[in-house]
Scaffold this motif. Structure first.
Motif, PDB file in Angstrom:
ATOM      1  N   ALA A   1       0.864  -1.179   0.000  1.00  0.00           N
ATOM      2  CA  ALA A   1       0.000   0.000   0.000  1.00  0.00           C
ATOM      3  C   ALA A   1       0.902   1.231   0.000  1.00  0.00           C
ATOM      4  O   ALA A   1       1.558   1.530   0.999  1.00  0.00           O
ATOM      5  CB  ALA A   1      -0.919   0.004   1.221  1.00  0.00           C
ATOM      6  N   VAL A   2       0.958   1.917  -1.137  1.00  0.00           N
ATOM      7  CA  VAL A   2       1.749   3.157  -1.215  1.00  0.00           C
ATOM      8  C   VAL A   2       0.855   4.272  -0.685  1.00  0.00           C
ATOM      9  O   VAL A   2       0.256   5.046  -1.426  1.00  0.00           O
ATOM     10  CB  VAL A   2       2.212   3.420  -2.664  1.00  0.00           C
ATOM     11  N   ASN A   3       0.766   4.307   0.639  1.00  0.00           N
ATOM     12  CA  ASN A   3      -0.178   5.209   1.315  1.00  0.00           C
ATOM     13  C   ASN A   3       0.527   6.409   1.924  1.00  0.00           C
ATOM     14  O   ASN A   3       0.291   6.788   3.076  1.00  0.00           O
ATOM     15  CB  ASN A   3      -0.965   4.450   2.393  1.00  0.00           C
ATOM     16  N   GLY A   4       1.394   7.006   1.130  1.00  0.00           N
ATOM     17  CA  GLY A   4       2.082   8.202   1.603  1.00  0.00           C
ATOM     18  C   GLY A   4       3.480   7.894   2.098  1.00  0.00           C
ATOM     19  O   GLY A   4       4.098   6.899   1.695  1.00  0.00           O
ATOM     20  N   GLY A   5       3.949   8.763   3.007  1.00  0.00           N
ATOM     21  CA  GLY A   5       5.311   8.625   3.490  1.00  0.00           C
ATOM     22  C   GLY A   5       6.279   9.306   2.533  1.00  0.00           C
ATOM     23  O   GLY A   5       5.897   9.766   1.458  1.00  0.00           O
ATOM     24  N   PRO A   6       7.541   9.379   2.902  1.00  0.00           N
ATOM     25  CA  PRO A   6       8.533  10.011   2.018  1.00  0.00           C
ATOM     26  C   PRO A   6       8.682   9.235   0.714  1.00  0.00           C
ATOM     27  O   PRO A   6       8.411   8.032   0.660  1.00  0.00           O
ATOM     28  CB  PRO A   6       9.821   9.950   2.846  1.00  0.00           C
ATOM     29  N   ALA A   7       9.137   9.927  -0.327  1.00  0.00           N
ATOM     30  CA  ALA A   7       9.306   9.264  -1.628  1.00  0.00           C
ATOM     31  C   ALA A   7      10.294   8.106  -1.527  1.00  0.00           C
ATOM     32  O   ALA A   7      10.158   7.099  -2.216  1.00  0.00           O
ATOM     33  CB  ALA A   7       9.784  10.274  -2.664  1.00  0.00           C
ATOM     34  N   SER A   8      11.246   8.246  -0.631  1.00  0.00           N
ATOM     35  CA  SER A   8      12.245   7.187  -0.473  1.00  0.00           C
ATOM     36  C   SER A   8      11.626   5.897   0.053  1.00  0.00           C
ATOM     37  O   SER A   8      12.148   4.805  -0.182  1.00  0.00           O
ATOM     38  CB  SER A   8      13.350   7.646   0.481  1.00  0.00           C
ATOM     39  N   ALA A   9      10.492   6.014   0.752  1.00  0.00           N
ATOM     40  CA  ALA A   9       9.840   4.824   1.312  1.00  0.00           C
ATOM     41  C   ALA A   9       9.354   3.913   0.191  1.00  0.00           C
ATOM     42  O   ALA A   9       9.554   2.695   0.234  1.00  0.00           O
ATOM     43  CB  ALA A   9       8.685   5.226   2.214  1.00  0.00           C
ATOM     44  N   ALA A  10       8.718   4.512  -0.825  1.00  0.00           N
ATOM     45  CA  ALA A  10       8.246   3.711  -1.955  1.00  0.00           C
ATOM     46  C   ALA A  10       9.420   3.164  -2.760  1.00  0.00           C
ATOM     47  O   ALA A  10       9.391   2.013  -3.218  1.00  0.00           O
ATOM     48  CB  ALA A  10       7.338   4.549  -2.848  1.00  0.00           C
ATOM     49  N   VAL A  11      10.454   3.976  -2.907  1.00  0.00           N
ATOM     50  CA  VAL A  11      11.633   3.541  -3.662  1.00  0.00           C
ATOM     51  C   VAL A  11      12.279   2.336  -2.992  1.00  0.00           C
ATOM     52  O   VAL A  11      12.787   1.425  -3.657  1.00  0.00           O
ATOM     53  CB  VAL A  11      12.647   4.698  -3.791  1.00  0.00           C
ATOM     54  N   THR A  12      12.237   2.299  -1.664  1.00  0.00           N
ATOM     55  CA  THR A  12      12.816   1.163  -0.932  1.00  0.00           C
ATOM     56  C   THR A  12      11.846  -0.011  -0.851  1.00  0.00           C
ATOM     57  O   THR A  12      12.234  -1.170  -1.025  1.00  0.00           O
ATOM     58  CB  THR A  12      13.198   1.598   0.497  1.00  0.00           C
TER      59      THR A  12
END
Length: 210
Positions: free
Chosen positions: A169-180
């Motif tokens: 779930a890409v539910n926000g957070g810093p952009a680096s969170a999704a990248v990781t």
């Protein structure tokens, strides 16, 4: 004197009928079947192919040891096989709900709860928050038990083991969170990776990281 002519006649007549049944018995096909038996000499020629067959059986044995060699690479191919990826478009606010719906569909389709790992990039799933309130030891003990859906934040998801299905779930957070999280989720998914979030962001990360 009459006995003497009768005796040769008896012998001749006895031999005559015996010869006819004998010849009549030899005439039927049962004895011609032995006639094909002379074809048995041709079978010695056929055993030539029969002798090759035992070598053929030996060759598979020779190939069998050779197969372990190729089978070694076959295991990596299974491990390196990429999971199927499904993208569910959703906003950052609706990604968690979309992930929950995906989990419900998986369970309804027959997936075991222990087959599913859910990773969040923003706010933690309420289940994870609740379980972490009892401490990390009990939280990760449930992960190790592997008998229920497990929810993990992207920051700690690297500690999670591989499961057949991973839902992100890409539910926000810093952009680096999704990248990781996305490449990590891809490496943890055994058969299926479901990503809920912005398609452009997901494609850009997966396209570069996978």
């Amino acid at each position: 004197m009459p006995l003497i002519p009768e005796e040769p006649q008896i012998h001749e007549s006895a031999q005559g009928p015996r010869a006819t049944p004998a010849s009549g018995r030899t005439a039927p096909t049962p004895r011609p079947v032995p006639g094909p038996r002379p074809a048995a000499p041709s079978r010695p020629g056929r055993p030539g192919p029969l002798r090759p067959t035992p070598p053929v059986q030996r060759t598979p044995r020779d190939v069998a040891p050779a197969k372990p060699g190729p089978s070694g690479p076959a295991v990596p191919t299974a491990t390196t096989a990429s999971p199927q990826i499904q993208l569910i478009p959703a906003s950052a606010e609706g990604a968690l709900d979309a992930a929950e719906e995906a989990v419900d569909l998986l369970l309804d389709s027959g997936r075991a709860p222990g087959d599913v790992l859910v990773i969040t990039t923003g706010a933690q799933h309420p289940w994870a928050e609740h379980e972490l309130s009892f401490g990390e030891t009990s939280y990760w003990a449930q992960h190790d038990a592997g008998d229920d859906v497990f929810y993990a934040d992207a920051a700690v998801a690297s500690r999670a083991a591989t499961r057949p299905v991973v839902v992100v779930a890409v539910n926000g957070g810093p952009a680096s969170a999704a990248v990781t999280a996305l490449p990590l989720a891809h490496s943890r998914a055994g058969a299926l990776l479901i990503v809920c979030g912005d398609p452009q962001q997901i494609n850009s990360v997966l396209g570069a990281g996978v």
